[in-house]
Design a protein around this motif. Structure first.
Motif, PDB file in Angstrom:
ATOM      1  N   ASN A  49       0.830  -1.206   0.000  1.00  0.00           N
ATOM      2  CA  ASN A  49       0.000   0.000   0.000  1.00  0.00           C
ATOM      3  C   ASN A  49       0.868   1.260   0.000  1.00  0.00           C
ATOM      4  O   ASN A  49       1.991   1.251   0.510  1.00  0.00           O
ATOM      5  N   ILE A  50       0.297   2.325  -0.562  1.00  0.00           N
ATOM      6  CA  ILE A  50       0.911   3.657  -0.485  1.00  0.00           C
ATOM      7  C   ILE A  50       0.085   4.472   0.503  1.00  0.00           C
ATOM      8  O   ILE A  50      -1.114   4.680   0.297  1.00  0.00           O
ATOM      9  N   VAL A  51       0.705   4.914   1.579  1.00  0.00           N
ATOM     10  CA  VAL A  51       0.022   5.685   2.620  1.00  0.00           C
ATOM     11  C   VAL A  51       0.636   7.082   2.657  1.00  0.00           C
ATOM     12  O   VAL A  51       1.837   7.224   2.884  1.00  0.00           O
ATOM     13  N   LYS A  52      -0.183   8.088   2.418  1.00  0.00           N
ATOM     14  CA  LYS A  52       0.279   9.469   2.489  1.00  0.00           C
ATOM     15  C   LYS A  52      -0.100  10.061   3.833  1.00  0.00           C
ATOM     16  O   LYS A  52      -1.261   9.986   4.234  1.00  0.00           O
ATOM     17  N   ILE A  53       0.893  10.621   4.521  1.00  0.00           N
ATOM     18  CA  ILE A  53       0.665  11.130   5.874  1.00  0.00           C
ATOM     19  C   ILE A  53       1.224  12.546   5.999  1.00  0.00           C
ATOM     20  O   ILE A  53       2.004  13.002   5.154  1.00  0.00           O
ATOM     21  N   TYR A  54       0.795  13.207   7.066  1.00  0.00           N
ATOM     22  CA  TYR A  54       1.364  14.492   7.454  1.00  0.00           C
ATOM     23  C   TYR A  54       1.956  14.331   8.848  1.00  0.00           C
ATOM     24  O   TYR A  54       1.245  13.944   9.786  1.00  0.00           O
ATOM     25  N   ALA A  55       3.262  14.587   8.985  1.00  0.00           N
ATOM     26  CA  ALA A  55       3.911  14.517  10.296  1.00  0.00           C
ATOM     27  C   ALA A  55       3.409  15.665  11.169  1.00  0.00           C
ATOM     28  O   ALA A  55       2.741  16.589  10.693  1.00  0.00           O
ATOM     29  N   HIS A  56       3.739  15.616  12.460  1.00  0.00           N
ATOM     30  CA  HIS A  56       3.177  16.588  13.400  1.00  0.00           C
ATOM     31  C   HIS A  56       3.642  18.019  13.113  1.00  0.00           C
ATOM     32  O   HIS A  56       2.997  18.976  13.529  1.00  0.00           O
ATOM     33  N   LYS A  57       4.741  18.175  12.380  1.00  0.00           N
ATOM     34  CA  LYS A  57       5.200  19.521  12.010  1.00  0.00           C
ATOM     35  C   LYS A  57       4.734  19.922  10.614  1.00  0.00           C
ATOM     36  O   LYS A  57       5.124  20.973  10.110  1.00  0.00           O
ATOM     37  N   GLY A  58       3.925  19.079   9.982  1.00  0.00           N
ATOM     38  CA  GLY A  58       3.352  19.425   8.691  1.00  0.00           C
ATOM     39  C   GLY A  58       4.071  18.845   7.496  1.00  0.00           C
ATOM     40  O   GLY A  58       3.647  19.069   6.353  1.00  0.00           O
ATOM     41  N   GLU A  59       5.154  18.082   7.672  1.00  0.00           N
ATOM     42  CA  GLU A  59       5.871  17.516   6.534  1.00  0.00           C
ATOM     43  C   GLU A  59       5.023  16.450   5.852  1.00  0.00           C
ATOM     44  O   GLU A  59       4.416  15.612   6.505  1.00  0.00           O
ATOM     45  N   ALA A  60       4.995  16.502   4.518  1.00  0.00           N
ATOM     46  CA  ALA A  60       4.268  15.495   3.733  1.00  0.00           C
ATOM     47  C   ALA A  60       5.198  14.313   3.490  1.00  0.00           C
ATOM     48  O   ALA A  60       6.286  14.464   2.926  1.00  0.00           O
ATOM     49  N   VAL A  61       4.776  13.130   3.932  1.00  0.00           N
ATOM     50  CA  VAL A  61       5.599  11.924   3.842  1.00  0.00           C
ATOM     51  C   VAL A  61       4.777  10.825   3.174  1.00  0.00           C
ATOM     52  O   VAL A  61       3.575  10.691   3.421  1.00  0.00           O
ATOM     53  N   THR A  62       5.423  10.053   2.311  1.00  0.00           N
ATOM     54  CA  THR A  62       4.777   8.906   1.666  1.00  0.00           C
ATOM     55  C   THR A  62       5.360   7.624   2.248  1.00  0.00           C
ATOM     56  O   THR A  62       6.588   7.441   2.250  1.00  0.00           O
ATOM     57  N   LEU A  63       4.492   6.748   2.734  1.00  0.00           N
ATOM     58  CA  LEU A  63       4.921   5.461   3.283  1.00  0.00           C
ATOM     59  C   LEU A  63       4.598   4.351   2.283  1.00  0.00           C
ATOM     60  O   LEU A  63       3.543   4.371   1.637  1.00  0.00           O
ATOM     61  N   TYR A  64       5.488   3.392   2.188  1.00  0.00           N
ATOM     62  CA  TYR A  64       5.236   2.175   1.408  1.00  0.00           C
ATOM     63  C   TYR A  64       5.120   1.034   2.409  1.00  0.00           C
ATOM     64  O   TYR A  64       6.101   0.656   3.053  1.00  0.00           O
ATOM     65  N   VAL A  65       3.896   0.518   2.535  1.00  0.00           N
ATOM     66  CA  VAL A  65       3.580  -0.440   3.598  1.00  0.00           C
ATOM     67  C   VAL A  65       3.428  -1.819   2.981  1.00  0.00           C
ATOM     68  O   VAL A  65       2.547  -2.056   2.142  1.00  0.00           O
ATOM     69  N   LEU A  66       4.298  -2.735   3.388  1.00  0.00           N
ATOM     70  CA  LEU A  66       4.287  -4.105   2.888  1.00  0.00           C
ATOM     71  C   LEU A  66       3.723  -5.022   3.959  1.00  0.00           C
ATOM     72  O   LEU A  66       4.305  -5.152   5.036  1.00  0.00           O
ATOM     73  N   GLN A  67       2.558  -5.626   3.680  1.00  0.00           N
ATOM     74  CA  GLN A  67       1.913  -6.552   4.624  1.00  0.00           C
ATOM     75  C   GLN A  67       1.766  -5.920   6.005  1.00  0.00           C
ATOM     76  O   GLN A  67       2.197  -6.451   7.020  1.00  0.00           O
ATOM     77  N   LYS A  68       1.158  -4.736   6.045  1.00  0.00           N
ATOM     78  CA  LYS A  68       0.837  -4.007   7.277  1.00  0.00           C
ATOM     79  C   LYS A  68       2.057  -3.442   7.989  1.00  0.00           C
ATOM     80  O   LYS A  68       1.952  -2.966   9.119  1.00  0.00           O
ATOM     81  N   CYS A  69       3.227  -3.515   7.357  1.00  0.00           N
ATOM     82  CA  CYS A  69       4.444  -3.061   8.016  1.00  0.00           C
ATOM     83  C   CYS A  69       5.147  -2.045   7.113  1.00  0.00           C
ATOM     84  O   CYS A  69       5.440  -2.368   5.958  1.00  0.00           O
ATOM     85  N   PRO A  70       5.405  -0.820   7.567  1.00  0.00           N
ATOM     86  CA  PRO A  70       6.078   0.155   6.713  1.00  0.00           C
ATOM     87  C   PRO A  70       7.483  -0.308   6.339  1.00  0.00           C
ATOM     88  O   PRO A  70       8.295  -0.635   7.209  1.00  0.00           O
ATOM     89  N   ALA A  71       7.769  -0.346   5.037  1.00  0.00           N
ATOM     90  CA  ALA A  71       9.070  -0.798   4.558  1.00  0.00           C
ATOM     91  C   ALA A  71       9.971   0.378   4.197  1.00  0.00           C
ATOM     92  O   ALA A  71      11.178   0.355   4.459  1.00  0.00           O
ATOM     93  N   PHE A  72       9.391   1.423   3.572  1.00  0.00           N
ATOM     94  CA  PHE A  72      10.149   2.619   3.198  1.00  0.00           C
ATOM     95  C   PHE A  72       9.300   3.849   3.475  1.00  0.00           C
ATOM     96  O   PHE A  72       8.074   3.777   3.510  1.00  0.00           O
ATOM     97  N   PHE A  73       9.961   4.989   3.651  1.00  0.00           N
ATOM     98  CA  PHE A  73       9.249   6.253   3.695  1.00  0.00           C
ATOM     99  C   PHE A  73       9.991   7.254   2.819  1.00  0.00           C
ATOM    100  O   PHE A  73      11.224   7.262   2.759  1.00  0.00           O
TER     101      PHE A  73
END
Length: 599
Positions: A49-73
């Motif tokens: 999955n591709i999960v797009k998030i915003y960190a607490h300081k507002g940074e836009a980060v993209t997570l690559y989640v493999l089998q419910k576990c983040p593999a890369f950001f």
């Protein structure tokens, strides 16, 4: 960067083109990975999955989640591995070594300072300023943090090992780690145990600020590294809290009988992997024999594991496929199909396996007996992580608030404006008022005479001259209709919450987006104590569709769920059957497509 909770913007299943692009990006960023390792990190058919998030300081980060576990950001178009990935491939990044106590400061948000770096006999790893690097601890090569080098290797040495060494982005036990399966770091022994500490290191300053990490005291070594090793005493408490480093084994003198020793030896003869394989096979047969029904087929393999196999795990044991020789559920089921002919698995949806057939007459299955001493575990083990949580619906009680117009009617009961009552309490107060003031009609007891107070409280101006009596039911209904509507939510184990107004139902609607694509929108989940993210992830696994969370305009801490396709039936089934919410509090179920022949 991930020390505080982040906000999820969207969570979508990766497309084939994005999967190929990710594999190319990983290969370019980390050329040391072999082709097999690359295929394991970015597999062709595994859930990614591709999960797009915003960190607490507002940074836009993209997570690559493999089998419910983040593999890369991915941050600012740069790809970083998570600690989960580095635990599988510890040599993926150059690593600086530090002391176990320092990791506590890193977890709190501090950067790694050079006085806390342990320099091995081979020296510092060759890094340039800005290079991605990992942080490990002495006696364990499993990385505990990921960041970028603040200086190059030569600059670190020339500075006398003073100043900042690594700008830390992600650590073990931060919020990104908590987004995964929360496993503890493995123990990977180091090849070289002798160390040389550069710079003057004075003690371990556990009370330092976030931006300064500890300094460790040691004797400076002279000559070759092998001639003298630095001896340092580290507090055991920090090691136990973090589960890091080498644990000292205390020798205990215990007298045991020879028979007990033999029994213990037999139990320990099989490896932990073999024990997990045996437990996995037992739970599999148990689930087929006593849990799975023919009417449930075809069934998603992930659902079979979560709802059928996991509850069959004996009390006190933990079902974890990753600790077995199979490593993955798909490989285990393929083995059951190929070698035991117990079932047949088919890919009904692209990338998603389902159990389509079970051989109920298989000799192994028929001969299997559920252990006599088996008891279900108190909490089912979620071996794959489903996103579903235990939820109990609130008890909703309609309430009525006393208004200024009705205050004279409730004055004798000492209820002032704003007092909140149940319908039965209102009925009792009104009845007592009528009887106390002798307003019951003399000849017909089903009527109540209207006095000046009742006239002002319950009658319209046009009725003042005409209405002299009211029926009991009309009296009660008029009283309730003129009170302020309120309601009480009672969640199990929590204090009741009283809110003004009617209960706002969960709203389900279907809208059209570009190219006439349908999306389903779900609002007001928070009003019933439901987490929109949990509901969205549960629906994503049920219908295999992507979702996005949007902030509700003008509503603080409210989000709506948008999921692809017309999913009204699935949403209604989830809310009514799993979350056990009354149908009357769900709005929009009539928009579900009616079953019938397609024209």
């Amino acid at each position: 960067m991930f020390t505080k909770p982040f906000r999820v913007k969207s969570n979508t299943v990766i497309k084939g083109s994005d999967r190929r692009k990710l594999r190319a990006d990983v290969s370019a960023a980390y050329p040391s990975l072999s082709a097999d390792q690359l295929n394991e990190l970015v597999p062709n058919k595994e859930e990614l999955n591709i999960v797009k998030i915003y960190a607490h300081k507002g940074e836009a980060v993209t997570l690559y989640v493999l089998q419910k576990c983040p593999a890369f950001f991915q941050l600012e178009k740069r790809l970083y591995p998570t600690v989960y990935t580095l635990w599988r491939y510890p040599d993926m990044l150059p690593a600086l070594t530090t002391w176990p106590q320092v990791v506590q400061k890193l977890i709190g948000g501090a950067d790694l300072m050079l006085p806390g770096v342990v320099v091995s006999c081979t020296g510092l790893p060759d890094v340039l300023k800005g290079d991605c690097c990992a942080v490990t601890v002495k006696s364990n090569r499993a990385p505990m943090a990921v960041g970028t080098a603040a200086l190059s290797s030569s600059e670190m040495i020339s500075s006398g090992m003073k100043g900042k060494g690594v700008n830390v982005l992600h650590t073990y036990m931060d919020q990104l780690w908590a987004f995964g399966d929360k496993t503890a770091p493995p123990t990977i022994p180091t090849a070289d145990t002798s160390v040389q500490v550069e710079g003057g290191m004075e003690g371990v300053d556990c009370g330092g600020g976030e931006e300064e990490v500890m300094k460790c005291e040691g004797e400076e070594t002279e000559g070759q590294c092998g001639s003298a090793a630095v001896q340092m005493e580290l507090p055991c408490q920090n090691l136990q809290d973090l589960g890091l480093g080498e644990r000292e084994e205390k020798e205990e003198t215990v007298e045991t009988e020879e028979g007990a020793e033999e029994t213990q030896g037999e139990e320990d003869s099989s490896s932990p992997q073999e024990q997990m394989d045996s437990l996995l096979f037992q739970c599999f047969l148990h689930a087929l024999k006593s849990k799975l029904k023919k009417s449930e087929l075809p069934l998603l393999t992930s659902t079979f594991l979560r709802k059928h196999m996991a509850p069959c795990c004996p009390r006190g044991k933990h079902l974890d496929i990753k600790k077995s020789s199979f490593k993955k559920l798909s490989k285990f089921l393929q083995c059951m199909q190929r070698e035991h002919s117990l079932l047949r698995v088919k890919e009904l949806t692209k990338g998603v396996d389902s159990i389509v057939e079970v051989d109920w007459k298989n000799p192994e299955l028929r001969s299997f007996c559920v252990p006599v001493d088996w008891e279900p575990a108190e909490e089912a083990v979620e071996a794959e992580g489903s996103g579903e949580v235990s939820y109990q619906p609130p008890e909703i009680t309609p309430l009525y608030g006393v208004t200024s117009r009705l205050e004279p009617l409730f004055q004798e009961a000492h209820k002032k404006k704003g007092a909140v009552l149940q319908a039965s309490e209102v009925r009792t107060i009104v009845t007592d008022y009528v009887k106390t003031n002798e307003l019951v009609h003399e000849t017909n007891k089903s009527y109540v005479n209207i006095n000046p107070v009742l006239c002002d409280c319950l009658l319209e101006k046009s009725e003042y001259q005409d209405v002299e009596v009211l029926k009991w039911d009309d009296l009660f209904s008029r009283t309730l209709s003129r009170m302020q509507a309120c309601h009480q939510l009672q969640f199990p184990g929590k204090a009741p919450v009283v809110r003004k107004g009617q209960v706002e139902p969960i709203d389900i609607s279907v809208a059209s987006r570009g190219s006439n694509k349908k999306v389903t929108i779900i609002k007001n989940l928070e009003g019933f104590g439901l987490d929109p993210l949990v509901v969205a992830e549960t629906l994503q696994h049920r219908v295999q569709a992507s979702y996005v969370l949007h902030d509700v305009p003008g509503a603080k801490d409210r989000q709506l769920v948008q999921i692809q396709g017309s999913q009204v039936q699935h949403v209604g089934k989830l809310l009514i059957e799993q979350y056990r919410l009354p149908r009357k509090y769900i709005q929009g179920l009539d928009k579900a497509p009616k079953p019938g022949k397609k024209k």
